[in-house]
Design a protein around this motif. Structure first.
Motif, mmCIF file in Angstrom:
data_model
loop_
_atom_site.group_PDB
_atom_site.id
_atom_site.type_symbol
_atom_site.label_atom_id
_atom_site.label_comp_id
_atom_site.label_asym_id
_atom_site.label_seq_id
_atom_site.Cartn_x
_atom_site.Cartn_y
_atom_site.Cartn_z
ATOM 1 N N GLN A 73 2.034 7.257 -6.707
ATOM 2 C CA GLN A 73 1.051 8.247 -7.150
ATOM 3 C C GLN A 73 1.523 9.679 -6.965
ATOM 4 O O GLN A 73 0.916 10.610 -7.501
ATOM 5 N N VAL A 111 4.060 10.295 3.538
ATOM 6 C CA VAL A 111 3.540 8.956 3.236
ATOM 7 C C VAL A 111 4.264 7.900 4.045
ATOM 8 O O VAL A 111 3.653 6.964 4.606
ATOM 9 N N GLU A 139 0.834 -1.211 0.000
ATOM 10 C CA GLU A 139 0.000 0.000 0.000
ATOM 11 C C GLU A 139 0.865 1.256 0.000
ATOM 12 O O GLU A 139 0.575 2.228 -0.709
ATOM 13 N N GLN A 169 1.036 4.267 -2.826
ATOM 14 C CA GLN A 169 0.854 5.695 -2.515
ATOM 15 C C GLN A 169 2.044 6.521 -3.007
ATOM 16 O O GLN A 169 1.859 7.609 -3.566
#
Length: 455
Positions: free
Chosen positions: A418, A450, A411, A415
């Motif tokens: 992106q 992040v 995950e 992120q």
């Protein structure tokens, strides 16, 4: 906010490890311009065995480069580096005491068994911050280039005054000096840098060999060092035939290397400004072809050979400096250690094959035959380069990642991918690290948000 310059510890690490690397590389390179001239008294002397003796270190170096790096990750960097330098010193003593060319070959093979390059670079990574690691590696890289230039100056001078045995004895002393620097000057690492950046992963080697851009670069460094080693089997003998006494060869080699370095700079500047690394790369190959052609055509002309040597080093210097950078740009994110491991192995294997091929070609075809064979290999490399891409100008980051499981790592990688400016992102759970390749639009603060940690 991280400091913009190297800390005092990082400076000490960079220059001390660069010194160790440089001393060792000088020990390997000093024999190249002199062995064909000063080894003629050895029992079993022949052009073929000259080539094998010059390149013998490359075979053992190629075989042990990756294993020694992995071993350093298990038992520590310093023990592996110290052991490698000790092996190098022992090999130097064996070669110094040899009265036959076969003994020199054995000594050179032992020198190559001290394959410490991966461990030294991993240690440099361990002892430097991520944002300063590139500078530390650049200092080490520059020192390797300088050591080659100095070997062309020092080798002939030492051989003239101390003979071949004295030259090998000096390389043993240099190895012992390197051991002292490692033991008493370089700090001991308390942790390891992320493996993906520094050490080869055997399970991923085949992935590097299948990469269409990396395999071109690996083939290139193989050919470059093959041709370099082969040239120094024949060139010193041609220079003597053309009227340059063996005691004076350094008067040609060193100025030629300096002149070539100056000529190389415009190629680098133009390549960067026009973002045309491929074009400059191919121009350097054409310069190399021209140099080898002049060596083949003007083997009895000192002026012709001198021009050829300057051109040869111009092409060689540019390609030698460019290839590691291109490897780093083309390799998949988080795989730099493996990509560089395959690259280094190809380089040392090329040196061994160059000695073998150069010596064999000299016996069968003479010096001009050696240079002609070299031209054929460089032409093959030029043809391979037409499938080469211009690399995208990306920066690499290695950041700590607080991840507890595989799903969370996936995950987090998604992120990061992106975020604006991120070309590639991977999170490695085992290393607790994120590898990123980014362009100029990347915002490091967003990535840190992040990751959930301050790096």
């Amino acid at each position: 906010m991280a400091a913009s310059g190297l800390s005092s510890t990082e400076k000490k690490v960079a220059f001390s490890l660069a010194g160790v690397f440089g001393l060792r590389m000088m020990g390997l390179f000093m024999i190249m311009p002199v062995f064909a001239l000063y080894g003629q008294h050895l029992q079993g002397f022949s052009p073929l065995w000259v080539g094998i003796a010059i390149g013998a270190y490359g075979l053992t170096q190629a075989m042990l480069q990756i294993p020694m790096g992995i071993l350093s990750d298990r038992i520590g960097r310093k023990p592996v580096i110290l052991g490698g330098l000790l092996l190098f010193a022992i090999g130097s003593v064996v070669a110094a005491m040899a009265d036959s060319i076969y003994g020199v070959v054995l000594g050179r093979a032992l020198q190559g068994m001290g394959a410490i390059a991966a461990a030294v670079l991993a240690m440099a990574a361990d002892l430097s911050r991520d944002e300063q690691r590139t500078k530390v590696m650049a200092i080490i890289g520059m020192c390797i280039g300088l050591s080659f230039a100095l070997s062309l100056l020092v080798g002939p001078i030492v051989a003239q005054h101390l003979g071949l045995s004295g030259l090998f004895a000096l390389t043993a002393v240099l190895a012992l000096c390197g051991m002292a620097i490692i033991q008493f000057v370089v700090p001991s690492p308390v942790g390891h840098a992320p493996k993906g950046d520094t050490l080869a992963a055997p399970a991923r080697i085949m992935q590097m060999l299948k990469h269409p851009q990396l395999i071109r670069l690996d083939a290139g460094i193989f050919i470059l060092h093959l041709v370099l080693t082969a040239v120094f089997v024949a060139l010193p003998l041609d220079l003597v035939s053309a009227g340059l006494a063996k005691e004076q060869h350094w008067l040609l080699y060193f100025p030629a290397f300096v002149a070539a370095f100056i000529l190389m700079v415009p190629l680098i500047i133009i390549g960067v400004k026009r973002k045309n690394a491929k074009g400059m790369f191919q121009l350097a190959l054409l310069i190399l072809l021209l140099a080898l052609g002049l060596m083949a055509l003007f083997s009895q002309s000192l002026v012709g050979l001198s021009i050829a040597v300057v051109l040869f080093f111009t092409g060689f210097n540019y390609l030698e400096a460019s290839l590691p950078s291109l490897i780093a740009k083309f390799c998949p994110v988080g795989e730099k250690g493996t990509a560089m491991g395959v690259y280094s192995t190809s380089q040392f294997l090329g040196a061994f094959c160059g000695g073998l091929l150069g010596g064999g070609a000299y016996e069968l075809l003479g010096a001009s035959g050696v240079f002609t064979v070299g031209m054929g290999l460089v032409l093959l490399w030029l043809l391979l380069s037409f499938g080469m891409q211009n690399p995208v100008m990306l920066k690499s980051y290695t950041l700590s990642a607080n991840v507890a499981g595989k799903a969370e790592a996936g995950e987090m990688a998604a992120q990061l991918s992106q975020l604006e400016g991120v070309a590639e992102a991977i999170v490695v759970l085992e290393e607790k690290v994120a590898y990123l390749k980014v362009d100029e639009h990347f915002d490091l603060r967003q990535a840190r948000a992040v990751l959930g940690s301050v790096n």
